[in-house]
Motif scaffolding. Sequence first.
Motif, short mmCIF file in Angstrom:
data_model
loop_
_atom_site.label_atom_id
_atom_site.label_comp_id
_atom_site.label_asym_id
_atom_site.label_seq_id
_atom_site.Cartn_x
_atom_site.Cartn_y
_atom_site.Cartn_z
N ASP A 83 16.56 -2.87 4.48
CA ASP A 83 16.28 -3.73 3.33
C ASP A 83 15.01 -3.35 2.57
OD1 ASP A 83 14.46 -4.54 5.20
OD2 ASP A 83 15.43 -6.43 5.62
N GLY A 84 14.38 -2.25 2.96
CA GLY A 84 13.20 -1.84 2.21
C GLY A 84 11.94 -2.58 2.62
N ASP A 85 12.07 -3.54 3.51
CA ASP A 85 10.88 -4.26 3.97
C ASP A 85 10.28 -3.54 5.19
OD1 ASP A 85 10.29 -7.36 2.95
OD2 ASP A 85 12.20 -6.53 2.35
N THR A 86 8.98 -3.36 5.18
CA THR A 86 8.29 -2.70 6.29
C THR A 86 7.64 -3.77 7.15
OG1 THR A 86 7.78 -0.75 4.98
CG2 THR A 86 6.46 -1.11 6.93
N SER A 87 7.92 -3.75 8.42
CA SER A 87 7.42 -4.82 9.27
C SER A 87 5.97 -4.59 9.65
CB SER A 87 8.28 -4.93 10.52
OG SER A 87 7.51 -5.06 11.68
N SER A 98 0.82 -1.22 0.00
CA SER A 98 0.00 0.00 0.00
C SER A 98 0.85 1.26 0.00
CB SER A 98 -0.93 0.00 1.21
OG SER A 98 -0.19 -0.10 2.41
N ARG A 99 2.13 1.16 0.38
CA ARG A 99 3.04 2.31 0.27
C ARG A 99 3.06 2.87 -1.14
NH1 ARG A 99 8.26 -0.38 2.91
NH2 ARG A 99 8.76 -0.62 0.71
N GLU A 100 2.88 1.98 -2.13
CA GLU A 100 3.08 2.40 -3.52
C GLU A 100 1.82 2.32 -4.37
OE1 GLU A 100 6.52 0.33 -5.03
OE2 GLU A 100 7.68 0.92 -3.27
N CYS A 101 0.68 2.17 -3.73
CA CYS A 101 -0.56 2.05 -4.49
C CYS A 101 -1.72 2.51 -3.62
CB CYS A 101 -0.76 0.60 -4.92
SG CYS A 101 -2.31 0.32 -5.76
N GLU A 102 -2.32 3.61 -4.01
CA GLU A 102 -3.31 4.23 -3.13
C GLU A 102 -4.52 3.32 -2.92
OE1 GLU A 102 -3.53 8.35 -3.93
OE2 GLU A 102 -5.35 8.61 -2.71
N SER A 103 -4.95 2.61 -3.98
CA SER A 103 -6.17 1.82 -3.81
C SER A 103 -5.99 0.71 -2.79
CB SER A 103 -6.64 1.26 -5.16
OG SER A 103 -5.84 0.17 -5.56
N LEU A 104 -4.73 0.37 -2.45
CA LEU A 104 -4.50 -0.70 -1.47
C LEU A 104 -4.64 -0.22 -0.03
CD1 LEU A 104 -1.44 -2.49 -3.12
CD2 LEU A 104 -3.70 -3.49 -2.74
N GLN A 126 2.49 1.16 8.98
CA GLN A 126 1.39 1.33 8.04
C GLN A 126 1.16 0.07 7.23
OE1 GLN A 126 1.79 5.06 5.89
NE2 GLN A 126 2.38 6.10 7.75
N ASN A 127 1.85 -1.01 7.62
CA ASN A 127 1.64 -2.28 6.93
C ASN A 127 0.19 -2.73 7.13
OD1 ASN A 127 1.65 -5.17 6.29
ND2 ASN A 127 3.87 -4.94 6.23
N ARG A 128 -0.50 -3.08 6.00
CA ARG A 128 -1.91 -3.48 6.11
C ARG A 128 -2.05 -4.79 6.88
NH1 ARG A 128 -5.52 -0.26 6.16
NH2 ARG A 128 -6.98 -1.92 5.67
N PHE A 129 -0.98 -5.57 6.91
CA PHE A 129 -0.99 -6.80 7.68
C PHE A 129 -0.48 -6.54 9.09
CE2 PHE A 129 -1.76 -10.24 4.61
CZ PHE A 129 -2.29 -11.18 5.47
N CYS A 130 -0.85 -5.40 9.68
CA CYS A 130 -0.23 -5.07 10.95
C CYS A 130 -0.68 -6.06 12.02
CB CYS A 130 -0.49 -3.63 11.35
SG CYS A 130 -2.15 -3.27 11.85
N ALA A 131 0.17 -6.21 13.01
CA ALA A 131 0.01 -7.26 14.01
C ALA A 131 -1.12 -6.93 14.98
CB ALA A 131 1.32 -7.42 14.77
N ALA A 132 -1.62 -7.98 15.65
CA ALA A 132 -2.69 -7.82 16.64
C ALA A 132 -2.34 -6.76 17.69
CB ALA A 132 -2.98 -9.17 17.28
N PRO A 133 -1.13 -6.78 18.28
CA PRO A 133 -0.84 -5.77 19.31
C PRO A 133 -0.91 -4.34 18.77
CG PRO A 133 1.12 -7.08 18.76
CD PRO A 133 -0.05 -7.77 18.17
#
Lengths: 414, 414
Positions: B227-231, A334-340, B53-60
């Motif tokens: 590494d460009g990965d967002t946790s 979603s960092r790179e795509c608004e619809s996400l 801001q990861n859409r798969f953010c963790a329960a906590p």
Amino acid sequence: MPVNLPSIKNQILPPVKGVRLGWAEAYIKKPNHKDMLIIEVADGSSVSGVFTQNRFCAAPVHICKKHLAESKQIKALVINTGNANAGTGEQGMVDAMTTCEQLANQLQVPVNSILPFSTGVILEHLPMDKLLAGLAPAVSRLTEDAWEPAAWSIMTTDIAPKAYASNCLIGGHSVQVTGISKGAGMIHPNMATMLGFVATDAAISQSLLDEITKQIADLSFNCISVDGDTSTNDSFIIMASGQADHAPITSREDPGFEVIFQALLETAQYLAKAIVRDGEGATKFITVNVESALNNHEAKTVGYAIAKSPLVKTAMFASDPNLGRVLAAIGYASRECESLQDLNVDNIELYFADVLVAEKGGRAKSYTEAAGQKIMQESEIEITVKLNRGNELATIWSCDFSYDYVRINAEYRT
Amino acid sequence: MPVNLPSIKNQILPPVKGVRLGWAEAYIKKPNHKDMLIIEVADGSSVSGVFTQNRFCAAPVHICKKHLAESKQIKALVINTGNANAGTGEQGMVDAMTTCEQLANQLQVPVNSILPFSTGVILEHLPMDKLLAGLAPAVSRLTEDAWEPAAWSIMTTDIAPKAYASNCLIGGHSVQVTGISKGAGMIHPNMATMLGFVATDAAISQSLLDEITKQIADLSFNCISVDGDTSTNDSFIIMASGQADHAPITSREDPGFEVIFQALLETAQYLAKAIVRDGEGATKFITVNVESALNNHEAKTVGYAIAKSPLVKTAMFASDPNLGRVLAAIGYASRECESLQDLNVDNIELYFADVLVAEKGGRAKSYTEAAGQKIMQESEIEITVKLNRGNELATIWSCDFSYDYVRINAEYRT
């Protein structure tokens, strides 16, 4: 070794009527290596190209675009490896134009009928003496039956040459498609240190070829990633000599359009995937399918987030079914795509091959580590993400990230 | 070893009045390792947070956001390592809430005054028996003077613990800022497998603290990339206990605002950079400055394009002044930033340390390979890009890409 890439020695690469190829050893890359190629197309050919979107695009890319816009009849392509002529400022433009002028002289054609291509190290000036001296031997070798040495002559860090041929029938007439590609690192679309040249003797009008070249690039070379880096020099060219005997194809409704489109697409996809199979340090070939997305941009963005993630790629290298890293990558797309931004991860299904591994925001109840492990042992791994929110889909081809990737790129200039 | 990261044994980490810490060895990560931390703040404290801001953010993370929105008074934070409680679906939410409930019981506070944090492997359920059994020992250890063991207790793949302290004067009264952080991989803003906890005894109103926590995160933890990965779990928390003797600060105009803002920023920047210095496999600490950009998004996008590029990072590992890869990364940054589509690369100046290496679309005439080599040998490398088209700037901190990055991430779960 490249991942499941057949040797071109075992491939039949038939000539394409109206398209001649000639190579040279110009000592640009290193001694006794084919490092220059000329492709000449007959009068009446249509030629279309798609190029890198890198703002630092190389001098030859600028000139290709200019000549394609200006010239009604492209006559020849000239390609050198060993030096990219990128980040070379004004001198780079002069060098590329000089190359075109000298080849135009030798072939007795207008200078803007020549398309130049370079690949290799960036920021160094072309060794013009060597390059110009290579033109005559390459011209003297021009022949229709030279696709195999042609594939060798455009390689840089590639381990293996890449070529493909496809034959089809249009109106009962045999039509040939033959192509070559190169590239192994700095591979990410729009496009990569990636060159692709596909020729056919089909008769396709210039305007239609322009359209389908863009479309085919989007479905092939623009669907691959080795390291997420986009090169300064990427170019993909389709040449149609028109020397097959069928009636010319000028619109998508014409008989034979679907047949030649599929043959060109099959060839381009093979050549694009061959680049990933030979990706720097690759030990696995990874296919990422994203299904039921709201739109194509969203599907591609999710696919690339997975395909580019160093954490996913190192897990693949280790044959580790680390689902979490794949889910994390989907989540940050979603960092790179608004619809996400409103993506509901609870609706996502994730498959490794045909095994459901995650759903409802977590690991699938039916999933076992043993099942995941088994799939990860394979050299070809297919990941499928169903977003379950629309009808669009995309496929991205990628490879894993190994010690050898680091070694190859740490040693490249030394 | 981390790149130029001072050992916390040589750091003085003064207590913060009103903030107590207690650790436990809960056997979540492995035996005989501190893997749980409770931070308790006194009544009257302000507490603010910024999350992944990861859409798969963790329960906590979900529960932290909920409790921060609901509760007028946060009372305690509970952190475990070894397991991220991410991608764990409904059960993950239940587990995180159960943790909050049991700690709330022990501390005799409302359940929504507890903030939970988890870090570690994704997609595995929390080992609740072990985790809950760890709460009592951690509570029994609560004391103001425990920042050093606290730093140890939140580590995952970190090689070294990370802590920093800063002291300032507001209205003649001493004010303390002390903080800890963790994270080494999956580091990319918004944010990373990254936890940061900063406490001060300054008196700052809740609404003002909310504002500056976001601003400080953007200038520190949101400027780093390994590494460009967002946790899925990143969280950054500032706690202000209000027990220092100065007059409360409720607006940016109040006396002391600039002083405490700078002390908090200095602490957060140190802790963020410490994460990069301890980046997985890091051998170099890289600072990328982007100057004279049209807007901040453009500056950050160019900075991250360089900081994330595997080709740039492997060249840095090899101490190779491969200018071309840096220029290529600048060139493709336009993929992710619309305003860069008209970037004129001929106007760009590129510096390694104070050496001009590229200008006018190519290598600078004054540049020598020897000068570039000398800079690349250093463990701290500063890259400056002047876009020469506006007044905005950004700094990104990153590290190189080594064999050890691959090794660490290929072996992580085994």
